[in-house]
Structure formats: C-alpha cells, structure tokens
Design an enzyme around this catalytic site. Structure first.
Site, short mmCIF file in Angstrom:
data_model
loop_
_atom_site.label_atom_id
_atom_site.label_comp_id
_atom_site.label_asym_id
_atom_site.label_seq_id
_atom_site.Cartn_x
_atom_site.Cartn_y
_atom_site.Cartn_z
N TYR A 143 46.40 2.16 60.31
CA TYR A 143 46.99 1.07 59.50
C TYR A 143 48.21 1.51 58.73
O TYR A 143 48.81 0.71 58.03
CB TYR A 143 45.95 0.46 58.56
N LYS A 144 48.59 2.79 58.85
CA LYS A 144 49.81 3.27 58.20
C LYS A 144 50.98 3.16 59.18
O LYS A 144 51.47 2.06 59.42
CB LYS A 144 49.58 4.70 57.70
#
Lengths: 398, 398
Positions: free
Chosen positions: A210-211
């Site tokens: 999710y980064k």
C-alpha cells in the site's frame, strides 16, 4: 527507451492542487483501480458467485500477483506469494527461519526497525518460551552484533523515520558467514528502488503493497522465500490454503509445493483485484530509471529546503547508497509544520518526536511538484505559520 | 412486526435465473456494496489519501464493524474486532487461550471440524514444542473427552459437510467444569441462526464474514474474546494495531485495551467497506424470525427431495436443534450431480467424497426457489443426467 514518467503520472488520480509526498505511507489511487474493482465486484462476485474461484482465477491470484511483485524486487518466479498483512508475514518468516537454525534462539534486530516488526518478534519469542530472545542494537551495530547465538537477523532495509538504508547484500553475507538467516522487510523498498533479492542472497523477505505499490489502504502483503529454502521451511501458520491439496479436506496438514505453503487463509479477492490493477502502472517502468529519477527529486528537495529553511535539520543521509526514497527533516515543531503544509496542499507526514517525512517517486511526482513543495515549506518557515493554534491539534493517526 | 424477507431479498443482486443455495460457502452480492466500495475508493482513498485514516474513520473500522457483527452473535459491545482471515484468527484464539490454562498442553477438537482449524492447531502445537498436542475425537465424543489434560476445546459449531450442530452452551459448561477454555468457530453460524456468545459462556470465538454475512470473497474475519478474559489474554500475534498506542511508535509492545489488542496489522479498508455495506442488510432482521424461516425452507427441501429422489441419502440431522442452516445429501456420484445442477442454475456445492451441500437463508431464498430447486434435482436424478461426461470434469476448486 527511458521510462516515460509523464506517462506514469497520467495513470494516477491525484486531487487537483495536491502535491502528494506521502506515498511512502499510502500510495495514491491508480486510475485503473476503480473500474477493475467494480468488475471484480459485479462481473465476478456478483455474476459468477462461488464459480469465481475457478472461472475468474481467484484461487491463483496470490501466486500470479506474487510473480508480478517478484519482478519488481529481483525475486525468482514462484518465490513470492500475496496475503495477510505485513505483521503476519513478519511472524511467518521469523517462525520458519528460527526453526531452520537449530540450536540458536536469538532474533537480532535494530532500533530503527519499524516497531511492529519488533512487537511481532517479541510476541513470537514469548510464545516460544525459554531461551528465545529478541536482541535489539543500533542500526549501525547490526553487522557487528551477529554472533553464534543469533539464529535470525531481522532488518527493515529503509528506516521508516530517517530514510537511512541498510546494505542488505553485506548483511546477508555476514549473516550467512556466521550461520544465521536474514529476514528482510521491504516495506519502504518494494517499488521505491531496485531490489535484488536473488542476487543479494536473501533468505526470507516480506513487504506491504500500500506504499510504493499503490494498492490502497491495508492492501495485501507479500512473503518471499528463497527457492533453496522452500522445501524445508515449515509454515507455522499452517492454514488450508497452504495445504498441498486444500480441497481434499484431509484431516492432516501437508505443506504445499514451494511458496504456496506460505498461504494461510482464504485470499482477499477484492483487495487483490485492486492491487492487480495498481501493478499495471509498472509495465514499462525500468527500475534503474526509477532510482535515478527518485534520487534527482530527492536531491532537488534537499538542496531547496537546505537553501531556504535553515531551521530544518536533514535527518536523511546525503550519500545516495545510504538512503531509500524518502527525505526527512527534524524540527521541534515538526507536527505543526506538517499540519500547516498539509493545509496548503503539500502532503507529507510526521513521526514522533520531531520528524517531517517526505516520500518521493517519479511515478507521479515531477520537478515542478518538488519546486512548489519547497516554496510552500519555505513560506511556512519564514512566517512561523506553524505557531497558529489550529496546527497543534492532534489527530489519532499521525 | 415480523421480518420482511421479501424486502431483504430485494437487497441482493442475484443473477437472473439462478437459485443460489451456496451462501454457506460464499454469500451473494448485496446491492449496496458496489456503490459503497466505489465511494471508499474514489472519495476516501482517492480524494483524502493518507488523511482517510482520520477523516474517513478507517482506523476505527475494525472495532466499529466488530460491534455490528457482535449484535448478530449475541456478543457484548466491545468484544469483537475484525481483521485477517479466519485461519489467522483461529491461531490467535488458540495461542491466547492455551496460555490462560497453565499446566495443560492439549487442544481437543473433532474430526468434523473444518480442516483448516485442525491444520492451524497442529501448526501451533508444533511451534510450541514438547508436550503440546492436538487431540481429535469424533464429534459426538467431544464432551466426554474433556479431561484434565485438556487446556482448550476447539470446535466449529456447524459441521461444514453435514450441517450437524454442536450444543455449544453444553460444551462450554462441561469445558469450564473441567477447567478448560472453549474456542468456538462460527464460520457456519454467524448470520445463519441466532448465536448467543455472552449467554452461553463463550470464552473465545472466531468466524468469517463471506458466507452468511455476504462480505465478498475472502472478506475479513472476526475474533471475540469474552470481556472477563480480555485483560488477561496475551496477543501472541502482537502487531502494531494491537498496541496500546500504535502511533507512539514505542520500541516495546504494550497490549491495547480490551478487544483492540487482537488487532494485528493495518486493516484492509476496502474489504471492510464492502462488509460494512453488506451488514446493512441486517437492519430490521430479527434472528428468531431468520431461524424459523430458515428451518421452514430446509424442511421443505428435505421433504421434497426425500419424496422425489430416493437415491439421495440425507446427511443432515432431522432434529432442528441438531442442525445449522444447510442441508446435505450423500450420493456416490455427488460431484457430477452437483455439476448438472449448477448447469441448470441451481447452485450448491460438493464436498468429497460424496456430499452435496445446500445452504439456506431466507435473506434471499424463498419457497418458490426451494420448489424449483427440488424439481430440478428430481429431473436430474430421474434422467441420470449426471452420467454425461461433461459433469465429471474436475475443477481445481470444488
């Protein structure tokens, strides 16, 4: 042909007027995601119902997408599988690795590691009981602290606060020389710069998506197990999806082939569909181009802030090889300064006690964005704008 | 006012011509989900970016939605939290429960349990090492097998193959009398019939949401810890989201308050948004009405199939108290019969070696659906339609 980063920028849905320097915390929305997710919901779940497991290829998603991620982190095909959260994957990697070094009971880590990794390791050694221990040293002391009591070295490549980067190939070399295994957390590495797991001798690696991989809040994590270890790694979280034949419904567990054994429960199909769409951004991206462009943006930011904001102390190493893809500054009023920045459309984040973090990726950030970010930060510093009371209210999540 | 099941049926998006009797495996799509998920993607992730953690209430979703699920399973507010997969939640519950019964090292379960629960328990006792063991007896022998070596009794209330149901209140009573704790798997209970965790003395409970709660493929799981145990339960998977103050980023782990400590990693926001929308279906549903209507549908199916299909042997107990919300029949050609049924729009599923399973819920199944399902099955049996070769091809996922 060099990577066209104007083209990748056009693949993201960024709010008007926002300069987003927090992709190191949560990547922005790739334009392909909403439609792909809507299809997974209506055309797969809605229309196929239970048949989606076969007809839409749901069952294969964790390893199919694992192979897509593998390409970005220099991993062999068939060595990465998706699922769970990073914390769960850290636990799995540590539990398997510990058993592979009989007679040793120490996990070695460093104080720059992300706290959840330390918490998870602490929880595991408490579960294992007598003799098992987590030993934590300063980041620069890790290599020297690998002695013959250490079973597993667990480090996060890039420090979540300062952006300082470990030399992972060197750590792997020393760990192996001393008879230990290495668990490598790629949370701030995957999608941030070239990673070469196979070349650099990684044993286990874990990461989130999710980064820098832009899969959305709480997107699925991944785990890597080096091919040479796969047949020997016992999956301590032995859920049915890691069974050799999940749909035989045998009463006894038999680990699945290769990396499949690291699957645990039913895969999160909707989140995997979002991730799958987000990974399309990477088609045509050369990781060396990405690194060069990321460093150029970082250097521009460091130089600009250095020239305009004397009160901000650089917390990130200047040496290219010693940093990841984020730049951090320290200031006692860091929290309020960050709130003032966010209010002006430049989004970074704050980490206690005094760190302002800024993540850089050429996928959707360009030189103009960096120039505007520097200018905005300079205005705030010049005017002591952070003194205003509204910037001192604390939110639950920083 | 009795529950209006015609109204709940209208809340689902069911494909034209399909009679869906497989909600015990994967619930169908509630109409509210696509729009809610699209909002979470565009208006929250896309527009708020990192600020969604505060502004969209993402951080509180696991416990806020946990409380919504709590209402459906007779649990106290603040005793249920969402996250991970059911297999991971089983592991957490077992690991915590085992430590709370010092001096005992046996997990007792039964051969009717879902295999993943047994695999997970086996993995845990191997991790714990010497003396720890998983003991498995026949379902009807569980109560009598609880002796003073047993630390934890782990049972799934409803048998995934036959639909047979344990008397959980009685098992809890006996387990407590013998000094053991009970871990209760609600996979085929939550949303299937009234569950009364608090009243019936549950210690730990776990469940999934993609079956009778209709959250979509691989939707988030839940864990329940009785309020009396919460302060004493050590979270063995001690991830940062279960920390007392995750955003303090302390190096040492301190378990969070109450059920919050059972959170592990970053919550899966998109999957939670889908679940949140799916739970709207339950507003206005009385669980006693649900049970009465479910039993009426099951009885109609049992009577209809019994009259028309002499070759199918009922595998589900006739006694209402002894079954959940599914009806199963046995036939040596069960796999091919189920394929023939599915080809005709009546979707159930097959479990090796010979079980045809049919799940019933009045939320979206009515008497006409059951009548048509009986008729279709009767035609297949009369014509030995299952003999056709196309119904004998095996898919990966059954």
């Amino acid at each position: 042909m060099p990577t066209d980063f104007a083209a990748t920028k056009a693949l993201f849905d960024l709010p008007e007027g926002v300069i987003y320097l927090d992709g190191n915390s949560l990547g922005p929305l790739p334009k392909a995601v909403p439609e792909r997710l809507a299809r997974a919901v209506r055309d797969e779940w809605g229309a196929m119902l239970i048949r989606g497991w076969n007809e839409a290829g749901w069952m294969e998603m964790p390893s199919r997408i694992g192979d897509r991620v593998a390409r970005l982190i220099g991993a062999e095909p068939g060595s990465v599988v998706m699922g769970d959260t990073l914390s769960v994957k850290v636990w799995q990697a540590l539990a398997s690795a510990l058993e592979m070094v009989p007679g040793r009971k120490v996990i070695l880590s460093d104080t720059g590691n992300f706290p959840s990794d330390l918490y998870i390791a602490d929880g595991l050694v408490r579960t294992l009981g007598e003799g098992y221990a987590l030993r934590t040293v300063a980041p620069e002391a890790v290599a020297g602290a690998i002695d013959d009591s250490v079973a597993v070295v667990m480090v996060t490549e890039t420090d979540y606060r300062t952006g300082r980067r470990h030399d992972m190939a060197e750590l792997a070399r020393i760990a192996h020389q001393k008879g230990a295994l290495l668990v490598w957390d790629l949370a701030h590495s995957a999608g941030a710069f070239p990673v070469e797991l196979a070349r650099d001798g990684a044993d286990f690696a874990v990461g989130c998506t999710y980064k820098y991989l832009n899969s959305g809040p709480g997107g699925p994590a991944f785990i890597y197990v080096a091919p040479r270890h796969q047949a020997r790694a016992r999956p301590a979280l032995s859920g049915w999806m890691g069974h050799e034949a999940p749909f035989a419904f045998d009463l006894d567990y038999r680990p699945g082939r290769g990396i499949e054994r690291m699957r645990v429960g039913t895969p999160p199909i909707l989140a995997l569909a979002a991730l799958d769409a987000a990974l399309d951004v990477w088609e045509g991206v050369d990781m060396q181009d990405l690194r060069a462009a990321s460093l150029a943006l970082q250097d521009q930011f460091i130089a600009g802030v250095g020239a305009a904001c004397a009160d901000l102390a650089l917390a990130t190493p200047r040496d290219h090889a010693a940093r990841g893809s984020q730049v951090s500054f320290r200031h006692p009023e860091g929290y309020a300064i960050m709130q003032a920045l966010i209010a002006r459309g430049v989004i970074g984040d704050f980490r206690a006690p005094d760190i302002l973090r800024f993540g850089f990726t050429p996928l959707y950030i360009d030189r103009d964005d960096v120039a505007r970010a520097v200018e905005t930060l300079a205005e705030i510093m010049r005017g002591r704008v952070w003194d205003r009371p509204e910037y001192h209210r604390r939110a639950r999540v920083t």
